[in-house]
Motif scaffolding. Structure first.
Motif, short mmCIF file in Angstrom:
data_model
loop_
_atom_site.label_atom_id
_atom_site.label_comp_id
_atom_site.label_asym_id
_atom_site.label_seq_id
_atom_site.Cartn_x
_atom_site.Cartn_y
_atom_site.Cartn_z
N LEU A 1 -16.44 -22.49 -5.31
CA LEU A 1 -15.78 -23.31 -4.31
C LEU A 1 -15.45 -22.43 -3.11
N LEU A 2 -15.59 -22.99 -1.94
CA LEU A 2 -15.19 -22.31 -0.71
C LEU A 2 -14.01 -23.10 -0.16
N ILE A 3 -12.88 -22.41 0.03
CA ILE A 3 -11.71 -23.11 0.56
C ILE A 3 -11.23 -22.44 1.84
N TYR A 4 -10.62 -23.26 2.68
CA TYR A 4 -10.00 -22.80 3.92
C TYR A 4 -8.51 -23.12 3.82
N ILE B 1 -9.94 -9.57 -3.86
CA ILE B 1 -11.14 -9.93 -4.61
C ILE B 1 -10.94 -9.49 -6.06
N GLY B 2 -11.29 -10.38 -6.99
CA GLY B 2 -11.11 -10.10 -8.41
C GLY B 2 -9.82 -10.67 -8.97
N ARG B 3 -8.96 -11.16 -8.11
CA ARG B 3 -7.68 -11.75 -8.54
C ARG B 3 -7.92 -13.13 -9.14
N ILE B 4 -7.11 -13.50 -10.11
CA ILE B 4 -7.13 -14.86 -10.66
C ILE B 4 -6.25 -15.73 -9.77
N LEU B 5 -6.77 -16.92 -9.45
CA LEU B 5 -6.05 -17.88 -8.63
C LEU B 5 -6.18 -19.24 -9.31
N VAL C 1 -11.24 -14.93 -7.60
CA VAL C 1 -11.51 -14.78 -6.17
C VAL C 1 -12.73 -13.89 -6.03
N LYS C 2 -13.83 -14.48 -5.56
CA LYS C 2 -15.08 -13.76 -5.37
C LYS C 2 -15.14 -13.08 -4.01
N PHE D 1 -7.72 -18.33 6.33
CA PHE D 1 -8.32 -17.59 5.23
C PHE D 1 -9.48 -18.41 4.66
N VAL D 2 -10.63 -17.76 4.50
CA VAL D 2 -11.81 -18.38 3.90
C VAL D 2 -11.98 -17.68 2.56
N ILE D 3 -11.80 -18.43 1.49
CA ILE D 3 -11.75 -17.85 0.15
C ILE D 3 -12.83 -18.49 -0.72
N THR D 4 -13.66 -17.65 -1.33
CA THR D 4 -14.68 -18.12 -2.25
C THR D 4 -14.17 -17.91 -3.66
N LEU D 5 -14.14 -18.99 -4.43
CA LEU D 5 -13.66 -18.95 -5.81
C LEU D 5 -14.81 -19.23 -6.75
N GLU D 6 -14.74 -18.68 -7.96
CA GLU D 6 -15.77 -18.98 -8.95
C GLU D 6 -15.16 -19.05 -10.34
#
Length: 109
Positions: free
Chosen positions: A62-65, A77-81, A90-91, A100-105
């Motif tokens: 997912l990409l979130i703003y 990066i690497g943190r659990i959210l 957090v990828k 903030f533009v955050i890519t999650l996986e």
């Protein structure tokens, strides 16, 4: 703060992350934020990449703003959210013009 930055901040909250326009409210780590989940942009970034990880396990991204002013700190990066009580890793995380533009996986079966 100069006029340009004031106008930019105003546009972020009143247009880009406006609930009547593009954003929706989601829970991130126990707090409500107005965010945009952008699957189109993520699909464009991932064209040509294989999604299957191993033996039927897929990676969902997912990409979130989210507003920098609301979220305060860029997650590492690497943190659990937790997004809506679902655990993601957090990828990638970047700041683009006070957003903030955050890519999650996460792995899914």
């Amino acid at each position: 703060m100069n006029e340009f930055m004031e106008a930019l901040n105003d546009d972020i909250s009143k247009v880009f992350l406006n609930l009547d326009e593009f954003a929706s409210t989601h829970n991130i780590d126990g707090k409500e934020y107005n965010i945009i989940i952008d699957e189109y942009e993520l699909n464009e970034r991932n064209k040509g990449r294989e999604k299957e990880f191993i033996d039927g396990i897929y990676i969902r991204e997912l990409l979130i703003y989210v507003s920098k002013d609301e979220f305060k700190r860029l997650p590492s990066i690497g943190r659990i959210l937790f997004l809506d009580n679902v655990e993601y890793l957090v990828k990638d995380a970047q700041e683009e013009e006070r957003v903030f533009v955050i890519t999650l996986e996460k792995n899914v079966h």
